[in-house]
Design a protein around this motif. Structure first.
Motif, PDB file in Angstrom:
ATOM      1  N   ASP A 192      26.027  -8.751   5.465  1.00 51.22           N
ATOM      2  CA  ASP A 192      25.099  -8.933   6.879  1.00 51.22           C
ATOM      3  C   ASP A 192      23.831  -8.606   6.793  1.00 51.22           C
ATOM      4  OD1 ASP A 192      24.787  -9.005   9.749  1.00 51.22           O
ATOM      5  OD2 ASP A 192      25.216  -6.923  10.019  1.00 51.22           O
ATOM      6  N   HIS A 196      20.312 -11.089   7.537  1.00 49.36           N
ATOM      7  CA  HIS A 196      19.259 -10.818   8.284  1.00 49.36           C
ATOM      8  C   HIS A 196      17.929 -11.213   7.673  1.00 49.36           C
ATOM      9  CE1 HIS A 196      21.903  -7.646  10.676  1.00 49.36           C
ATOM     10  NE2 HIS A 196      22.203  -8.716  10.808  1.00 49.36           N
ATOM     11  N   HIS A 261      24.175 -16.508  12.337  1.00 46.96           N
ATOM     12  CA  HIS A 261      24.646 -15.294  13.153  1.00 46.96           C
ATOM     13  C   HIS A 261      24.874 -16.081  14.520  1.00 46.96           C
ATOM     14  CE1 HIS A 261      23.251 -12.084  10.735  1.00 46.96           C
ATOM     15  NE2 HIS A 261      23.641 -11.208  11.873  1.00 46.96           N
ATOM     16  N   HIS A 275      31.878  -8.604  11.801  1.00 49.78           N
ATOM     17  CA  HIS A 275      30.671  -9.315  11.955  1.00 49.78           C
ATOM     18  C   HIS A 275      30.196  -9.870  10.434  1.00 49.78           C
ATOM     19  CE1 HIS A 275      26.617  -9.909  13.346  1.00 49.78           C
ATOM     20  NE2 HIS A 275      26.235  -9.301  12.501  1.00 49.78           N
ATOM     21  N   ASN A 279      29.422 -13.536   8.850  1.00 49.02           N
ATOM     22  CA  ASN A 279      28.388 -14.158   8.314  1.00 49.02           C
ATOM     23  C   ASN A 279      28.375 -14.610   7.015  1.00 49.02           C
ATOM     24  OD1 ASN A 279      26.780 -13.797  10.726  1.00 49.02           O
ATOM     25  ND2 ASN A 279      26.479 -11.445  10.230  1.00 49.02           N
TER      26      ASN A 279
HETATM   27 ZN   LIG Z   1      24.204  -9.251  11.839  1.00 46.54          ZN
END
Ligand SMILES: [Zn+2]
Ligand SMILES: NC(=O)c1ccc[n+]([C@@H]2O[C@H](COP(=O)([O-])OP(=O)(O)OC[C@H]3O[C@@H](n4cnc5c(N)ncnc54)[C@H](O)[C@@H]3O)[C@@H](O)[C@H]2O)c1
Length: 382
Positions: A192, A196, A261, A275, A279
């Protein structure tokens, strides 16, 4: 240079044992009454023990029955249960699920609106209570962002509530909190964080300020995630991951995540895929799809993270970064096919519709996505 902005937490403490800095925060805030958000797994792992000991000097209320990746109703329920008046400080000790709920509590307790109202209009939010975030995963960067993500069960999706007032006032980055993080959680949250920094760097909203954090975060994450996963005792790698994830959060406040996302939210909302895992399933496909619109950016990212590739063409450097993303996902053993999560091809129409509604993030993607493009990307996941 275009005008730009970052929203940064007030005070950030980092380093081994920095959890002790809670004492300083209590003094600075003259806190008499503290509300601690956590969850049962984090508390059961003993990660709130020191926090609770330090806060025993003041009135302490603990909420630990928060669901993972909670819905907005879950968050409203726990906030409604808090009947304590005059809370001076909200502390979140946990992963993104806990921190997002704690951040919402800091703007909802004492207000005449609820989480439900913020979904419709996040601009009405005001901060009522100061907040301190202590991450126990190395992923979301929620400790550095103005966002809270909640599930919307009736839409089988998730939504971000974003308002600058949600920026935490204090952050403690203590790698001891992730020393015993289960490898599966380290893998998902680490990817994750990787998403980002890569998304923020290739986003339409990327700026000179967000780039610095995205690049420094990318160096830390690409060079340490595999090591931190393979050797749980490698505290140097884990420290780099914790700081890298924080930098990813800072980058989000100046830039924003993109189609990875956006398309991941329905996978979390309907199928409850974690989550970071959703991703991880998407990131390489989206970057391959985006590549012709962001070759120079991916190449610049490669220059920063893998400078030894300097003599290669921009095209091959962009390919190299994508191949490293794939290698990371494979090395941390995240399955990348949706059927492994019970998602069926018949669900494609739902996914395309729900994914296309994530316009807040899709507008950041360097390449516009038509409904056919979204379908093409989801089809790649089977
Ligand atoms: Zn995230
Ligand atoms: N606010 C933001 O900017 C932002 C950004 C990205 C994601 N998110 C949101 O954050 C949520 C996901 O957060 P997450 O990925 O950190 O996972 P999480 O908070 O849901 O935690 C995953 C699991 O790991 C457990 N856990 C956490 N830390 C542990 C530790 N140190 N030891 C043992 N177990 C531990 C938790 O109890 C939970 O069961 C999602 O809802 C996502 O949408 C928010």
């Amino acid at each position: 240079m275009k005008q730009c902005q970052l929203t940064i937490p007030g005070v950030v403490y980092a380093g081994p044992g920095s959890v002790e800095k809670i004492n300083e925060v209590l003094q600075r805030e003259k806190a008499q009454s503290v509300l601690l958000f956590t969850d049962k797994a984090v508390r059961g792992a003993g990660l709130t023990k020191r926090v609770e000991e330090i806060c025993s000097a003041v009135k302490l209320t603990v909420i630990d029955d928060l669901a993972s990746e909670p819905s907005y109703q879950d968050v409203e329920r726990v906030i409604d249960e808090v009947s304590v008046a005059n809370i001076d400080l909200v502390i979140g000790v946990g992963g993104g699920s806990v921190m997002d709920a704690a951040k919402l509590a800091s703007i909802v307790i004492g207000a005449d609106y609820g989480v439900r109202d913020l979904l419709k209009d996040p601009t009405i939010a005001k901060k009522y209570i100061k907040s301190l975030m202590i991450p126990t995963t190395c992923g979301t960067g929620s400790e550095a962002t103005c966002n809270s993500i909640v599930a919307i069960p009736e839409e089988q999706s998730k939504q971000g509530i974003v308002n600058n007032c949600m920026i935490p006032d204090y952050v403690i980055l203590d790698a001891e909190m992730i020393r015993h993080l289960p490898p599966k959680v380290l893998a998902a949250t680490g990817v994750d964080a990787l998403a980002h920094v890569v998304e923020c760097f290739t986003s339409n909203k990327a700026t000179i300020l967000s780039d610095t954090y995205a690049i420094e975060g990318a160096k830390k994450i690409f060079h340490n995630i595999r090591e931190a996963y393979a050797d749980g005792d490698n505290m140097d790698a884990k420290t780099e991951m914790l700081i890298g994830a924080f930098y990813g959060g800072v980058a989000i406040t100046g830039s924003g995540t993109t189609a990875v996302h956006a398309l991941s939210y329905p996978l979390g909302g309907k199928y409850h895929i974690a989550h970071g895992v959703s991703n991880a399933i998407l990131i390489a496909h989206v970057m391959e799809f985006n590549k012709d619109a962001c070759t120079e950016r991916l190449s610049a990212l490669c220059d920063a993270v893998y400078p030894e590739k300097y003599a290669e063409t921009a095209d091959s450097k962009a390919d190299y970064i994508i191949s490293e993303i794939k290698d990371v996902v494979a090395k941390v053993h995240i399955p990348t096919k949706l059927d492994e999560f019970g998602v069926k091809k018949e669900d494609l129409d739902f996914l395309v519709k729900a994914g296309s509604q994530q316009t807040r993030l899709l507008v950041n993607n360097c390449k516009e996505l038509s409904l056919d493009d979204i379908r093409y990307l989801y089809e790649k996941l089977f």
